[in-house]
Design an enzyme around this catalytic site. Sequence first.
Site, PDB file in Angstrom:
ATOM      1  N   TRP A 133       0.788  -1.359  -0.046  1.00 29.17           N
ATOM      2  CA  TRP A 133      -0.007   0.000   0.066  1.00 29.17           C
ATOM      3  C   TRP A 133       0.741   1.249  -0.196  1.00 29.17           C
ATOM      4  O   TRP A 133       0.497   2.525  -0.120  1.00 29.17           O
ATOM      5  CB  TRP A 133      -0.989  -0.008   1.016  1.00 29.17           C
ATOM      6  CG  TRP A 133      -0.052   0.610   2.755  1.00 29.17           C
ATOM      7  CD1 TRP A 133       1.004  -0.247   2.972  1.00 29.17           C
ATOM      8  CD2 TRP A 133      -0.812   1.111   3.637  1.00 29.17           C
ATOM      9  NE1 TRP A 133       1.084   0.352   4.359  1.00 29.17           N
ATOM     10  CE2 TRP A 133       0.063   1.190   4.785  1.00 29.17           C
ATOM     11  CE3 TRP A 133      -2.177   2.027   3.724  1.00 29.17           C
ATOM     12  CZ2 TRP A 133      -0.019   1.759   5.887  1.00 29.17           C
ATOM     13  CZ3 TRP A 133      -2.064   2.621   4.846  1.00 29.17           C
ATOM     14  CH2 TRP A 133      -1.331   2.482   5.806  1.00 29.17           C
ATOM     15  N   ASP A 134       2.036   1.126   0.066  1.00 32.89           N
ATOM     16  CA  ASP A 134       3.157   2.308   0.244  1.00 32.89           C
ATOM     17  C   ASP A 134       3.020   3.293  -1.004  1.00 32.89           C
ATOM     18  O   ASP A 134       3.314   4.262  -0.967  1.00 32.89           O
ATOM     19  CB  ASP A 134       4.507   1.617   0.352  1.00 32.89           C
ATOM     20  CG  ASP A 134       4.834   0.826   1.520  1.00 32.89           C
ATOM     21  OD1 ASP A 134       3.692   0.116   1.544  1.00 32.89           O
ATOM     22  OD2 ASP A 134       5.834   1.043   2.116  1.00 32.89           O
ATOM     23  N   GLU A 164       0.326  -3.340  12.098  1.00 32.69           N
ATOM     24  CA  GLU A 164       0.862  -4.756  11.976  1.00 32.69           C
ATOM     25  C   GLU A 164       1.300  -5.533  13.287  1.00 32.69           C
ATOM     26  O   GLU A 164       1.243  -6.777  13.371  1.00 32.69           O
ATOM     27  CB  GLU A 164       1.944  -5.008  10.891  1.00 32.69           C
ATOM     28  CG  GLU A 164       1.828  -4.490   9.746  1.00 32.69           C
ATOM     29  CD  GLU A 164       2.836  -4.970   8.620  1.00 32.69           C
ATOM     30  OE1 GLU A 164       4.054  -5.031   9.105  1.00 32.69           O
ATOM     31  OE2 GLU A 164       2.611  -5.206   7.436  1.00 32.69           O
ATOM     32  N   LYS A 206       2.254  -0.337  16.173  1.00 35.37           N
ATOM     33  CA  LYS A 206       3.470  -0.399  15.309  1.00 35.37           C
ATOM     34  C   LYS A 206       3.574   0.969  14.637  1.00 35.37           C
ATOM     35  O   LYS A 206       4.536   1.565  14.280  1.00 35.37           O
ATOM     36  CB  LYS A 206       3.643  -1.492  14.157  1.00 35.37           C
ATOM     37  CG  LYS A 206       4.709  -1.488  13.533  1.00 35.37           C
ATOM     38  CD  LYS A 206       4.775  -2.500  12.285  1.00 35.37           C
ATOM     39  CE  LYS A 206       5.936  -2.605  11.509  1.00 35.37           C
ATOM     40  NZ  LYS A 206       5.802  -3.747  10.395  1.00 35.37           N
ATOM     41  N   GLN A 207       2.416   1.591  14.183  1.00 35.47           N
ATOM     42  CA  GLN A 207       2.329   2.585  13.273  1.00 35.47           C
ATOM     43  C   GLN A 207       1.160   3.333  13.369  1.00 35.47           C
ATOM     44  O   GLN A 207       0.145   2.626  13.911  1.00 35.47           O
ATOM     45  CB  GLN A 207       2.811   2.028  11.702  1.00 35.47           C
ATOM     46  CG  GLN A 207       1.552   1.369  11.088  1.00 35.47           C
ATOM     47  CD  GLN A 207       2.295   0.450  10.187  1.00 35.47           C
ATOM     48  OE1 GLN A 207       2.779  -0.735  10.364  1.00 35.47           O
ATOM     49  NE2 GLN A 207       2.242   1.118   8.834  1.00 35.47           N
TER      50      GLN A 207
HETATM   51  C1  BGC Z   1       4.682  -1.630   7.472  1.00 37.86           C
HETATM   52  C2  BGC Z   1       3.585  -1.570   6.411  1.00 37.86           C
HETATM   53  C3  BGC Z   1       4.331  -1.338   4.911  1.00 37.86           C
HETATM   54  C4  BGC Z   1       5.844  -2.354   4.767  1.00 37.86           C
HETATM   55  C5  BGC Z   1       6.346  -1.929   3.583  1.00 37.86           C
HETATM   56  C6  BGC Z   1       5.900  -2.436   7.262  1.00 37.86           C
HETATM   57  O1  BGC Z   1       6.861  -2.558   8.022  1.00 37.86           O
HETATM   58  O2  BGC Z   1       3.973  -2.215   8.774  1.00 37.86           O
HETATM   59  O3  BGC Z   1       2.699  -0.558   6.527  1.00 37.86           O
HETATM   60  O4  BGC Z   1       3.510  -1.238   4.015  1.00 37.86           O
HETATM   61  O5  BGC Z   1       6.366  -2.171   5.753  1.00 37.86           O
HETATM   62  O6  BGC Z   1       6.841  -0.757   3.500  1.00 37.86           O
END
Ligand code: BGC
Length: 801
Positions: free
Chosen positions: A356-357, A495, A616-617
């Site tokens: 999704w980045d 995550e 995490k985010q």
């Molecule tokens: C993040 C995801 C991201 C992925 C790739 C992961 O560490 O939690 O949101 O899409 O890294 O960058």
Amino acid sequence: MNEFLWSYSGFVAEHEGQREALCTLGNGYVATRGALAEAEADDRHYPGTYLAGVFNRITTNVEGREVTNESLVNAPNWLPLRFRALGGSWFSAEADTVESHDLELDLRRAVLTRKSRLRDSDGRTLSITERRFVSLSDPHLLAIESTFVPLDFSGPVQIESALDGTVQNTGVARYNDLGTDHLEHVQSHALDDDSMLLEVRTNDSGVAIAEGARTRVFDSRGERLPATATCEATERHVRMLMEIEAGEGREMIVEKVVSIYCSRDQGIYSPAVAATHAISVAEGFEELLQRHVRSWSNVWDRSRITLKGDVGHTARVLNLHIFHLLATVSKNTTEIDAGVPARGLHGEAYRGHIFWDELFIFPFLTLRVPELTRALLRYRARRLGRAREAAAAEGHEGAMFPWQSGSDGSEETQELHLNPKSGHWIPDASRLQRHINAAVVLNVWRYWQSTTDLEFMRFWGARMVLEIARFWASLATYNHALDRYEIKGVMGPDEFHEGYPDRDEPGLDNNAYTNVMAVWCLCRAFDVLEILPSTRRAELIETLGISDDELDRWGDISRKMRLCFHDDGILSQFEGYADLKELDWDSYRSRYDSIARLDRILEAEGDTPNAYKLAKQADTVMLFYVLSTDELGEIWERLGYELEPDALARNINYYEERTSHGSTLSMMVHAWLHSRLDREKSWSLFRSALESDINDVQGGTTREGIHMGAMAGTVDLIQRCYGGIETRRDVLYINPRLPEELHELAFGINYRRQNIRLEFSHDHILVRLSDDTGHEVPVAIDVLGEFVVLEPGDTFEMRLD
Ligand code: BGC
């Protein structure tokens, strides 16, 4: 400070991996890490060359389970070029005494220069000045030029120039048990007395990759020097050994021009024929370099962001970020079928997969060269069939795009991942992040808002939006008791939470981000139907079999989606979040150097992040990042909830205290959100986000590839957040929010085929439409609430008191 130079002084073996990633050169078709030309893969150095879109699969047995992983393939290393006095050892920064070593990446010209003075074990000293580039103008050509001077010896010197197809994918240590060898031999031989060819093939996907190399030696006046050359070819390897008489203090220049093709390329007979031909007609280093530099100069003209204030460091890092974005995606990408890997073409983390980045990456591209976004959206559109199959396989309708995507759009998320802290293999549920589908719609919609590209919408965009809307509608279930719709068994962007501590099946219910974005997607599906010309609308409705009842259901879901709240107005990350335990953050902070990866820490302690209120985010607060307050307000109203004026502040404060920022995407999102609340804090978070790769804040992961989302996201933060640009409802909204430190900000965008210059300071705003696109139409602009329609050539200025 030169804002276009990125440099390192001194040789530090432990930092090589990170420097290699940050000194990667690329042209959107191919990229090569900034490894030393004499280096081979080991625990410090990792020469890696990646062709966009070239993947291969390997199946391995892990703990009794067959697991297949698809990786972006490390192509033959074209760099090898080294020297030795006949009878001596090869000069190398690793093995010899390094008297000096400097690395300089010229961001404007995309040229990497290395200057080293090395002393071999017999005491001979050699100075090497190397320049290299990956041509932007000739995407199949790469070149390296090494000028060496024996400082205290004379006599025969041997030069080795090689193409090395024995390379494997060993760039990420924790993947190495899962199979690393992706290539098989096809052919290797001399082409003539200065050129050679190597061809390999990926051993499962069968993609042929051919490289040709021409190596020539010149004196300081540019006269070609006669060198005795022998070619040695073995399986997956070919090298040219040249011998030349060197004199003390005399400069010699070795030029290696390389061509690279693969069987996915268009307009060729075969990769080997194309690579052979290209090398036979290629000009010299200098001519190729000039064309390359010209192309970069054009690209920078469109991409440059000018900052004024005490912001030299910030400007330089932003330029580095823009540079890597442009090295990963360029006009050359539009010729191939490839997405943007989350870690660029700069390393092997996440195996080159696409996530999704894109959501963080596209806005900079869309507002500069929308054709690039169009090409990348078509990468998704080509995989719509797979997405439909994936939805059907789970018993759903419509299209369900994979969390991690690679070659053909199958789900590429690993089934097991290794926790390096505990050594355990753990089932990976991250594929349940269905919100990737909202990101696809968001990207299509933003592209549309910025371009009104009806052709794209008719051919590809509308279908994706409608199929995804259908998927969301089919995923939603009706709760009679509440008279609300629910989405169950998914994961949000955070995550760390894969499920409930007391439930066997992974997945969470009613993740706020997912539910709201599903509603937003359904609303966009209605907009898309409006946009389409009536004949195309009728065609699509018929082809997809969308009935009136189905549309009614979409409408109903979009008005009755369930959101959960707790603590008097905090939007719950998911249903049941309120029942989780609070984590003792202080205790973890005191016990561990970094608690960014609390998931690994807790698992290694026999605990689970699922039990705690932690993230995490950015997850819930992503809503405030992705959607404007107006849009959120509309959705809340539609759903019958009330969006309190302090909702952003309350939610961000609540979740920020419980976020470990274990993803580089997180800090950047929080910086964005604070721009509306506390500019000082926003600026400080933004500055931290800038450090992600240059200071390798996620504990040594930059060597495995740059964090493209964070790099592009920080650039986008400057343009869309501090610049305050929003493209919505056919209006370009401009509402700058410059932090104190940033005195002036200026850049150009392309909006609705118009080139628009934007300049901001604390007391002035300027918007100027150019009249050079050949598609001159007026543009509706809203500057801080003042609505104007600007004609091409018009300038609008506003003084701020
Ligand atoms: C993040 C995801 C991201 C992925 C790739 C992961 O560490 O939690 O949101 O899409 O890294 O960058």
